[in-house]
Design a protein around this motif. Structure first.
Motif, PDB file in Angstrom:
ATOM      1  N   ALA A  10     -61.992 -22.834  39.273  1.00 37.74           N
ATOM      2  CA  ALA A  10     -60.842 -22.916  40.177  1.00 37.74           C
ATOM      3  C   ALA A  10     -60.040 -24.190  39.897  1.00 37.74           C
ATOM      4  N   PRO A  11     -58.707 -24.062  40.014  1.00 40.13           N
ATOM      5  CA  PRO A  11     -57.919 -22.970  40.600  1.00 40.13           C
ATOM      6  C   PRO A  11     -57.508 -21.879  39.622  1.00 40.13           C
ATOM      7  N   PHE A  12     -58.166 -21.822  38.468  1.00 44.35           N
ATOM      8  CA  PHE A  12     -57.800 -20.869  37.424  1.00 44.35           C
ATOM      9  C   PHE A  12     -58.707 -19.639  37.478  1.00 44.35           C
ATOM     10  N   LEU A  13     -58.349 -18.597  36.710  1.00 42.61           N
ATOM     11  CA  LEU A  13     -59.224 -17.458  36.424  1.00 42.61           C
ATOM     12  C   LEU A  13     -59.739 -16.732  37.666  1.00 42.61           C
ATOM     13  N   PRO A  60     -54.228 -18.220  43.568  1.00 43.94           N
ATOM     14  CA  PRO A  60     -55.006 -19.449  43.413  1.00 43.94           C
ATOM     15  C   PRO A  60     -56.493 -19.177  43.668  1.00 43.94           C
ATOM     16  N   ASN A  61     -57.318 -19.668  42.776  1.00 50.96           N
ATOM     17  CA  ASN A  61     -58.754 -19.513  42.903  1.00 50.96           C
ATOM     18  C   ASN A  61     -59.341 -20.707  43.658  1.00 50.96           C
ATOM     19  N   GLU A  62     -60.489 -20.501  44.281  1.00 49.44           N
ATOM     20  CA  GLU A  62     -61.180 -21.584  44.977  1.00 49.44           C
ATOM     21  C   GLU A  62     -62.656 -21.199  45.039  1.00 49.44           C
ATOM     22  N   THR A 111     -65.832 -26.245  38.849  1.00 49.73           N
ATOM     23  CA  THR A 111     -64.556 -26.108  39.546  1.00 49.73           C
ATOM     24  C   THR A 111     -63.776 -27.403  39.381  1.00 49.73           C
ATOM     25  N   HIS A 112     -62.509 -27.360  39.725  1.00 45.94           N
ATOM     26  CA  HIS A 112     -61.642 -28.546  39.665  1.00 45.94           C
ATOM     27  C   HIS A 112     -61.056 -28.753  41.059  1.00 45.94           C
ATOM     28  N   LEU A 113     -61.770 -29.482  41.904  1.00 39.24           N
ATOM     29  CA  LEU A 113     -61.314 -29.642  43.287  1.00 39.24           C
ATOM     30  C   LEU A 113     -59.951 -30.311  43.367  1.00 39.24           C
ATOM     31  N   ASP A 114     -59.709 -31.277  42.482  1.00 38.53           N
ATOM     32  CA  ASP A 114     -58.414 -31.970  42.545  1.00 38.53           C
ATOM     33  C   ASP A 114     -57.273 -31.024  42.191  1.00 38.53           C
ATOM     34  N   ALA A 115     -57.468 -30.183  41.196  1.00 36.72           N
ATOM     35  CA  ALA A 115     -56.429 -29.219  40.826  1.00 36.72           C
ATOM     36  C   ALA A 115     -56.273 -28.114  41.868  1.00 36.72           C
ATOM     37  N   CYS A 116     -57.278 -27.962  42.743  1.00 37.74           N
ATOM     38  CA  CYS A 116     -57.163 -27.016  43.858  1.00 37.74           C
ATOM     39  C   CYS A 116     -56.345 -27.600  45.012  1.00 37.74           C
ATOM     40  N   GLY A 117     -55.865 -28.825  44.850  1.00 37.06           N
ATOM     41  CA  GLY A 117     -55.019 -29.434  45.871  1.00 37.06           C
ATOM     42  C   GLY A 117     -55.713 -30.474  46.715  1.00 37.06           C
ATOM     43  N   ALA A 118     -56.979 -30.745  46.454  1.00 38.81           N
ATOM     44  CA  ALA A 118     -57.698 -31.755  47.233  1.00 38.81           C
ATOM     45  C   ALA A 118     -57.298 -33.147  46.770  1.00 38.81           C
ATOM     46  N   SER A 119     -56.991 -34.005  47.734  1.00 41.40           N
ATOM     47  CA  SER A 119     -56.659 -35.384  47.383  1.00 41.40           C
ATOM     48  C   SER A 119     -57.526 -36.392  48.121  1.00 41.40           C
ATOM     49  N   ASP A 120     -58.088 -35.984  49.268  1.00 36.04           N
ATOM     50  CA  ASP A 120     -58.890 -36.935  50.040  1.00 36.04           C
ATOM     51  C   ASP A 120     -60.134 -36.237  50.580  1.00 36.04           C
ATOM     52  N   ALA A 121     -60.938 -36.994  51.327  1.00 35.88           N
ATOM     53  CA  ALA A 121     -62.206 -36.457  51.819  1.00 35.88           C
ATOM     54  C   ALA A 121     -61.996 -35.252  52.731  1.00 35.88           C
ATOM     55  N   ASP A 122     -60.967 -35.275  53.567  1.00 38.27           N
ATOM     56  CA  ASP A 122     -60.722 -34.148  54.463  1.00 38.27           C
ATOM     57  C   ASP A 122     -60.447 -32.871  53.684  1.00 38.27           C
ATOM     58  N   ASP A 123     -59.656 -32.984  52.618  1.00 39.25           N
ATOM     59  CA  ASP A 123     -59.368 -31.816  51.785  1.00 39.25           C
ATOM     60  C   ASP A 123     -60.650 -31.269  51.154  1.00 39.25           C
ATOM     61  N   VAL A 124     -61.489 -32.173  50.644  1.00 37.42           N
ATOM     62  CA  VAL A 124     -62.738 -31.757  50.011  1.00 37.42           C
ATOM     63  C   VAL A 124     -63.637 -31.057  51.026  1.00 37.42           C
ATOM     64  N   GLY A 155     -50.802 -21.148  33.907  1.00 34.25           N
ATOM     65  CA  GLY A 155     -50.478 -21.650  35.233  1.00 34.25           C
ATOM     66  C   GLY A 155     -50.666 -20.600  36.314  1.00 34.25           C
ATOM     67  N   ARG A 156     -50.848 -21.062  37.512  1.00 34.56           N
ATOM     68  CA  ARG A 156     -50.994 -20.149  38.643  1.00 34.56           C
ATOM     69  C   ARG A 156     -49.633 -19.648  39.102  1.00 34.56           C
ATOM     70  N   ARG A 157     -49.587 -18.379  39.434  1.00 38.02           N
ATOM     71  CA  ARG A 157     -48.385 -17.863  40.069  1.00 38.02           C
ATOM     72  C   ARG A 157     -48.461 -18.178  41.556  1.00 38.02           C
ATOM     73  N   GLN A 158     -47.305 -18.215  42.170  1.00 40.13           N
ATOM     74  CA  GLN A 158     -47.278 -18.529  43.604  1.00 40.13           C
ATOM     75  C   GLN A 158     -47.665 -17.284  44.398  1.00 40.13           C
ATOM     76  N   ARG A 159     -48.931 -17.228  44.800  1.00 35.18           N
ATOM     77  CA  ARG A 159     -49.413 -16.135  45.624  1.00 35.18           C
ATOM     78  C   ARG A 159     -50.351 -16.714  46.658  1.00 35.18           C
ATOM     79  N   GLU A 160     -50.558 -15.962  47.717  1.00 34.61           N
ATOM     80  CA  GLU A 160     -51.484 -16.418  48.746  1.00 34.61           C
ATOM     81  C   GLU A 160     -52.917 -16.390  48.211  1.00 34.61           C
ATOM     82  N   ARG A 161     -53.759 -17.225  48.820  1.00 34.76           N
ATOM     83  CA  ARG A 161     -55.168 -17.218  48.457  1.00 34.76           C
ATOM     84  C   ARG A 161     -55.782 -15.857  48.778  1.00 34.76           C
TER      85      ARG A 161
END
Length: 284
Positions: free
Chosen positions: A232-235, A244-246, A29-42, A8-14
């Motif tokens: 992302a958001p891993f490794l 968090p990776n991106e 990459t895993h855009l959804d696991a990076c916190g994206a839920s809609d088109a704006d996030d993507v 799991g990711r630790r809570q740190r800034e990007r």
């Protein structure tokens, strides 16, 4: 959204944005696991990536819900492509209806790979509900067949399972195009894969201080068999491991890899971009 059995990711800034390195493709990459839920996030994630030279990404499914989402995300933004499959640890969810839906999703023109599938012998017994090795093998064989039937590359997840993965590929017959995502084995496995003509995709792990065998393997990869990815958001690459990776972090990994192999980062960027465009048949 997507859950993943990576640590799991630790809570740190990007991490801060790296110096641009053009052009790059984030091959996994895993855009959804990076916190994206809609088109704006993507769009926001891809804008951050494009600002440092990452012109396209392949977002990966690990369960049925994330497979549906990945295909939608690829329709939302022309810089996004998708791969669909059930992660090996979720192979016990590959019901008849799941197979039918994955087969349908796999025909979408912006789905460019079948993955991530493969074998994971690390998590059984450690993760509640994790598919057993026999279930993983059956599901892996089915995904191999799907890749061959669709003519799309097979994207492999391999954790502590070199021999098991090679056995399935030998028994089933490998598709024309095979990608080992987040390659993390040593030089012997690398030679076997490279001799078979498969591609090895390297992630931020190549920058980790304890990855000596992986760096030996990385030095063996010919320019036309190399991909780069964030997972992302891993490794997240060193020195930001744990943050968090991106996709925008990819230049950090490519520059670390350039040091390992003693070649200019700009050359690695161009070569891996070309390999990704060719392998995934990317057309905007």
């Amino acid at each position: 959204m997507s859950s993943h059995p990576h640590e799991g990711r630790r809570q740190r800034e990007r991490p801060p944005a790296p110096e641009p390195l053009v052009p790059l493709v984030d091959a996994h990459t895993h855009l959804d696991a990076c916190g994206a839920s809609d088109a704006d996030d993507v769009h926001a994630i891809l804008d951050r990536a494009e600002a440092v030279g990452v012109t396209a990404v392949v977002t990966i499914a690990d369960d049925l819900e994330s497979a549906r989402w990945a295909v939608r995300a690829a329709d939302w933004d022309s810089r996004v492509y998708a791969a669909v499959a059930l992660h090996p640890t979720r192979a016990n969810a590959l019901t008849e209806s799941a197979r039918a839906e994955l087969e349908d999703l796999a025909t979408h023109p912006r789905v460019v790979a079948i993955g991530e599938t493969g074998m994971d012998l690390y998590w059984p017994g450690k993760l509640d509900g994790c598919a057993e090795p026999a279930e993983q093998r059956e599901a892996f064989a089915w995904h191999v067949d799907l890749a061959k039937r669709t003519g799309k590359p097979l994207m492999i997840h391999n954790r502590d399972a070199d021999a098991a993965v090679l056995e399935v590929l030998a028994a089933e017959g490998a598709p024309e195009s095979v990608i080992f995502h987040c390659f993390s084995s040593g030089p012997e496995m690398a030679r076997t894969c490279l001799d078979a003509g498969w591609l090895l995709s390297l992630s931020g792990t190549v920058s980790f201080r304890n990855a000596g065998e992986l760096r030996e393997a990385a030095a063996l990869i010919p320019p036309d068999q190399l991909l780069v990815e964030t997972d992302a958001p891993f490794l997240t690459p060193h020195p930001f491991r744990g943050a968090p990776n991106e996709s925008y972090c990819l230049p950090y990994t490519v520059r670390a890899l350039a040091e390992v192999v003693g070649r200019p980062a700009e050359d690695l960027a161009r070569e891996t971009w070309e390999n990704a465009r060719r392998t995934y048949e990317m057309r905007s």
